[in-house]
Design an enzyme around this catalytic site. Structure first.
Site, PDB file in Angstrom:
ATOM      1  N   HIS A   6       0.803  -1.236   0.000  1.00 23.98           N
ATOM      2  CA  HIS A   6       0.000   0.000   0.000  1.00 23.98           C
ATOM      3  C   HIS A   6       0.832   1.281   0.000  1.00 23.98           C
ATOM      4  O   HIS A   6       0.524   2.245   0.698  1.00 23.98           O
ATOM      5  CB  HIS A   6      -0.948   0.010   1.204  1.00 23.98           C
ATOM      6  CG  HIS A   6      -2.045  -1.009   1.125  1.00 23.98           C
ATOM      7  ND1 HIS A   6      -2.552  -1.491  -0.062  1.00 23.98           N
ATOM      8  CD2 HIS A   6      -2.749  -1.646   2.109  1.00 23.98           C
ATOM      9  CE1 HIS A   6      -3.518  -2.365   0.190  1.00 23.98           C
ATOM     10  NE2 HIS A   6      -3.653  -2.484   1.481  1.00 23.98           N
ATOM     11  N   HIS A  40      -9.701   1.860   0.606  1.00 24.03           N
ATOM     12  CA  HIS A  40      -9.635   0.741   1.561  1.00 24.03           C
ATOM     13  C   HIS A  40     -10.732   0.830   2.633  1.00 24.03           C
ATOM     14  O   HIS A  40     -10.490   0.541   3.801  1.00 24.03           O
ATOM     15  CB  HIS A  40      -8.252   0.714   2.214  1.00 24.03           C
ATOM     16  CG  HIS A  40      -7.779  -0.654   2.570  1.00 24.03           C
ATOM     17  ND1 HIS A  40      -8.529  -1.525   3.339  1.00 24.03           N
ATOM     18  CD2 HIS A  40      -6.643  -1.317   2.256  1.00 24.03           C
ATOM     19  CE1 HIS A  40      -7.853  -2.657   3.491  1.00 24.03           C
ATOM     20  NE2 HIS A  40      -6.714  -2.559   2.836  1.00 24.03           N
ATOM     21  N   GLU A  60     -11.820  -4.002  -2.631  1.00 27.99           N
ATOM     22  CA  GLU A  60     -10.892  -2.996  -3.147  1.00 27.99           C
ATOM     23  C   GLU A  60     -10.684  -3.209  -4.648  1.00 27.99           C
ATOM     24  O   GLU A  60     -10.011  -4.153  -5.042  1.00 27.99           O
ATOM     25  CB  GLU A  60      -9.553  -3.091  -2.423  1.00 27.99           C
ATOM     26  CG  GLU A  60      -9.637  -2.966  -0.914  1.00 27.99           C
ATOM     27  CD  GLU A  60      -8.456  -3.647  -0.229  1.00 27.99           C
ATOM     28  OE1 GLU A  60      -7.316  -3.189  -0.407  1.00 27.99           O
ATOM     29  OE2 GLU A  60      -8.674  -4.659   0.476  1.00 27.99           O
TER      30      GLU A  60
END
Length: 344
Positions: free
Chosen positions: A109, A178, A309
């Site tokens: 991420h 997210h 996601e």
């Protein structure tokens, strides 16, 4: 009609630059969404059940302090590259880049201080808000000055999230949101009574560090066949699963298409996910453990929320047969995801 308001949510600590964090409130007849200029975080999303009552269906915190502490990306825009890059390493134009490792042996991420942890510049729109930032060349180890725009617009029961980016050097990019959902209302103990379906004929098996092995496997005859709705708790039990944290491979098309649906029969709330992206990571909050206290000081235990996601496939920058994750100078990255809420 969508109403847009802005207010101050808090101030960043001096060590983080001390900027003001704003909250933008988007309101329609059937929905209210609160979005922060920190990480473009969806801090609240209220939607009606069949009884006409509003409930907040996303996990998060009441105050900025909650978001400043370590948390699992609640509601945030993640980037420059969402999901995992194996060993935090990739090669572009013959040059090897090494990223910070923040997820065992991998980079996750966007690294140590990804897009979720920075302040964005907001611009109010008639029906939403557009956030901009410049991610400088070398930030978190990534090449190129990257201009990024994340735009939220609300229309009735539909929240659209558009991601655009332009770069000065070839760079991998993969942007997603997210948000952690529980359609019974955030703070509800689990998601076992949710019905879930995902329009995917294949998924990506992963190794023990959650990096795709490279195989694109059929869902047919496996626990990953979610093409027809399953009741999540019973499905996990039937297949002795600890939960999902996998990328499902969607039909390769640039156009908007319906890719997933979640429904909570007791309240009648339903959420459809439509996207232009090639993949969707289905995550069932396996790492939530009750130690984090969220809105209303409620604990968030394991399996108390799910994420859908929309994204490119994990580690695509190191897998030539996956959809390309590279953005070239002169091109524009442009993807949209639509979350459509209803009650029946």
């Amino acid at each position: 009609m969508t109403e847009v308001k802005r207010e101050v949510f808090g101030q960043m600590p001096r060590a983080e630059g001390g900027g003001v964090v704003e909250k933008f409130i988007l309101k329609s007849d059937s929905m209210k969404v609160e979005i922060l200029s920190l990480g473009c975080i969806i801090a609240a999303l209220e939607t009606k059940g069949r009884d006409g009552e509003f409930s907040d269906v996303v996990l998060g915190f009441d105050t900025l302090e909650g978001y400043m502490r370590e948390h699992p990306y609640f509601g945030a825009t993640v980037g420059r590259v969402a999901n995992r890059i194996a060993k935090g390493r990739f090669t572009v134009d013959g040059k090897e880049y090494q990223l910070f490792l923040n997820n065992g042996p991998n980079s996750l991420h966007g690294g140590a201080r990804g897009f979720d942890k920075v302040l964005w510049s907001p611009q109010v729109l008639p029906n939403g808000v557009c956030f901009f930032r410049l991610s400088p060349d070398g930030e978190e180890g990534y090449p190129g000055d990257l201009k990024v725009w994340v735009t939220y617009t609300l229309s009735g029961g539909e929240l659209a999230i558009n991601y655009r980016a332009q770069t000065s050097k070839t760079t991998p990019i993969n942007l997603t949101n997210h948000a952690y959902f529980n359609l019974a209302g955030q703070g509800s103990q689990d998601i076992y009574n949710h019905d879930i379906s995902i329009e995917a004929d294949s998924y990506l098996p992963v190794d023990e560090t959650k990096i795709p092995t490279g195989e694109v496997a059929t869902v047919q005859g496996t626990s990953f066949d979610l093409r027809q709705p399953v009741e999540l708790g019973k499905h996990l039990q039937k297949f002795h699963l600890d939960g999902f944290d996998h990328n499902f491979c969607l039909q390769q098309a640039e156009a908007r298409r319906l890719v997933a649906r979640a429904r909570h029969p007791p309240t009648g709330r339903a959420m459809e996910v439509h996207t232009t992206q090639p993949g969707i990571q289905f995550y069932t909050g396996n790492d939530l453990d009750g130690s984090l206290r969220g809105k209303g000081a409620v604990a968030y235990p394991k399996h108390s929320a799910f994420c859908l996601e929309t994204q490119n496939w994990p580690d695509a920058v190191n897998k030539p047969h996956f959809p390309s994750a590279l953005l070239q100078p002169g091109e524009e990255y442009n993807h949209t995801t639509w979350l459509v809420f209803s009650a029946a």
